[in-house]
Design an enzyme around this catalytic site. Sequence first.
Site, mmCIF file in Angstrom:
data_model
loop_
_atom_site.group_PDB
_atom_site.id
_atom_site.type_symbol
_atom_site.label_atom_id
_atom_site.label_comp_id
_atom_site.label_asym_id
_atom_site.label_seq_id
_atom_site.Cartn_x
_atom_site.Cartn_y
_atom_site.Cartn_z
ATOM 1 N N GLU A 55 65.881 4.254 40.025
ATOM 2 C CA GLU A 55 65.011 4.533 39.499
ATOM 3 C C GLU A 55 64.898 6.075 39.823
ATOM 4 O O GLU A 55 65.006 7.172 39.573
ATOM 5 C CB GLU A 55 64.268 4.136 38.563
ATOM 6 N N ASP A 56 64.127 6.164 41.029
ATOM 7 C CA ASP A 56 63.926 7.540 41.699
ATOM 8 C C ASP A 56 64.138 8.514 42.031
ATOM 9 O O ASP A 56 64.364 9.200 42.922
ATOM 10 C CB ASP A 56 62.420 7.258 41.622
#
Length: 739
Positions: free
Chosen positions: A95-96
């Site tokens: 996600e990051d």
Amino acid sequence: MRDISPVVSPPPVPDPVSLDTQLEKLLATVAEARPKDDLSPIGKAYQYAAQYHSGQLRASGEPYLMHPLAVAQILADMRMDVVSIVTGLLHDIVEDTTVTTADVQKNFGPEVASCVDGVTKLSKIDFFSAEDRQAESYRKMLLAMVNDIRVIIVKLADRLHNMRTLSVLSPERRERISRETLEIYSPIAHRLGMGKVRGELEDLAFRYLDPDAFAEISHAIDNQRAANEAYLERMRRTVEDELRREGIPARVDGRVKRAFSVYQKLKRQKISLEQVYDLFALRIITDSVKNCYGALGVIHNEWRPVPGRIKDFIAIPRPNLYQSLHTSVVGPEGKHCEIQIRTEEMHRIAEEGIAAHWKYKEGKRGAQDDQRVAWLRQLVEWQQEMRDPGEFSSTLKLDLYPEEVYCFTPKGRVIVLPSGASPIDFAYAVHSEVGNTCTGAKVNGRIVPLRYALRNGEIVDILTQSGHLPSKDWLGLVKTSRARNKIKHVINANERERAIEIGQKFLEKEARRHGVQLARIQRNELERVAAEYGMSKIEDLYASLGYGKFSARQVLQKAAPEQVAEDTPPPAPPPPADHSSGVQRRDDDSVIKVHGIDDVMVYRAKCCNPIRGDAIVGYVTRGKGIAVHSRTCNNVQNLMYDSERRIEVEWARNASDTFPVRIVVQTDDRPGLLHQLTTVLASESTNVRSLEARTDFHSGNDAASVEMTVDVRDKKQLEKLCAAMRRISGVRDVERINQ
């Protein structure tokens, strides 16, 4: 929010401890719990996460890598397997960062990639979005959990660390995350038997959702701590001496009642903090089931047990496999004390739940057949049948908040039901056909009404009759989602058939009135009209006509516009029987907007009296217009058995209207309190329609209640008013009354 030192408080943001030191601690914890496992993937995952999270910071200013390390440490403390620990280290990497799930699979294998992907999807879920998206979010969460329960365990560890470090976020985000924690993640932890995680999540969420109540309760616990600990120590020594005398090996610990648990008790029993006598309790942990019962006998021989407070969760475990003996006794000085008795293994399962005995062998993902996740598979099966998102969301919440009673069939089979369940719930728990054909019930050999609330240990015999069908009234009696869904399914099918028949008659009658030969209207014309209303079949169109969603004249205008003029006045709608009695007959057109329908009577249902700011839903009644309910109204579940009768509504922009709302304030009985309450009302410029105060002479706890009806503009003003009242010394609870 003032600084306090409560029983459970969020740890301060950690000092910038060496990341390598944190890694060494993690590896040592895993090695101790799993000495035979290969730990090299953990070191590899740490280096991988360090590389891709490099330069990223948390809101606290610390390196972002501290978070996945902390999550992995929580999982290691739970004695989870290496795949779970690696997932904890990598749970944010997709996600990051620029890393993809395919990259994770290439470097760490398909199992870790699957778990990381599951946690990533859960991280994107918004549980407070619009209802359709919210229901889809619930579905995604359940499917991820069923596929591999480790996904939700990693997510719980992630949420726990986020809650511990929540203080650095804005008040709005703190409240939103805390509410989601209390409504979704804490109940899941409970369902999985993870009592320790559940307790900490609840207390941390409580701290941010109601800081004043949290501070008050925490200080009260601290103020009574010395006296209670001294009392508890005397009891502990007595228990140890008596158990030793009987040859029962055991360790006896003191247990502090959690702040949120105390808060729930205050709200449930409407008592003051001074009247909570079981802030502390004893826990006896012994070596065998036999000695658990032996210890119970020793306790009851020493102190008198409180009737009705003895619970045997060893013989009949809770659905999450929690086992323990519970009893309350009248101890020295006449004080009540709660005592729990269990084995070491039971204690570990009570604290860690499904994580306590994680199985991983022969390449299987483990725990797939565990009773704790059986309810998940059942929910996933039900959701396939549910078209209405609100129905599915409500079903999930019903299943996440169980308090159980244990009943028996005449043959001795144990049926576990939620507190307050009826014989109808019992019947559907036995079999769907038993539920559908249920006509009555015997409890312990005695005929009881179907609204009877079942109690622990009762033997229930269901009476059936072939061809019998469930009644709509049953929806107001049942507590289980299984029973509710089965009843709705039968009613929905019957109602739809009737609605199609009525709709056809309405259209035929309207056609005769206008001289339109319905037989000459091509079927594809009616299909086109149905498509304009967003329906795929003519039968759906007939059903909507039968339900009263729109008039037969409107359909004819679209199907034969040259024969039916638009300015033809509609006839008065026929008034078939309707089941939404007890509504407030008032036209609220200026306050509430109905999507896609004009010139229809709209009124707010009296059962829940929604006010501006409440989430609302419309229900198409027959011949009475549209009833608007709060989405949280108990009657919504009973009325919305058919999603076709539901309609989207919203509050109009005009904010000048006010709404009458009834409030009940539970207080101490002391002079001057009523004056303080009316001062708050005046300071908020709130008009008071009525006010009545009374003292409760019979309770013996110096209690009083004040019931008032006030005018408010919206939910926000009401919440502000209630919060101001709660801050008054002596106010125990403030409740909005809908009926």
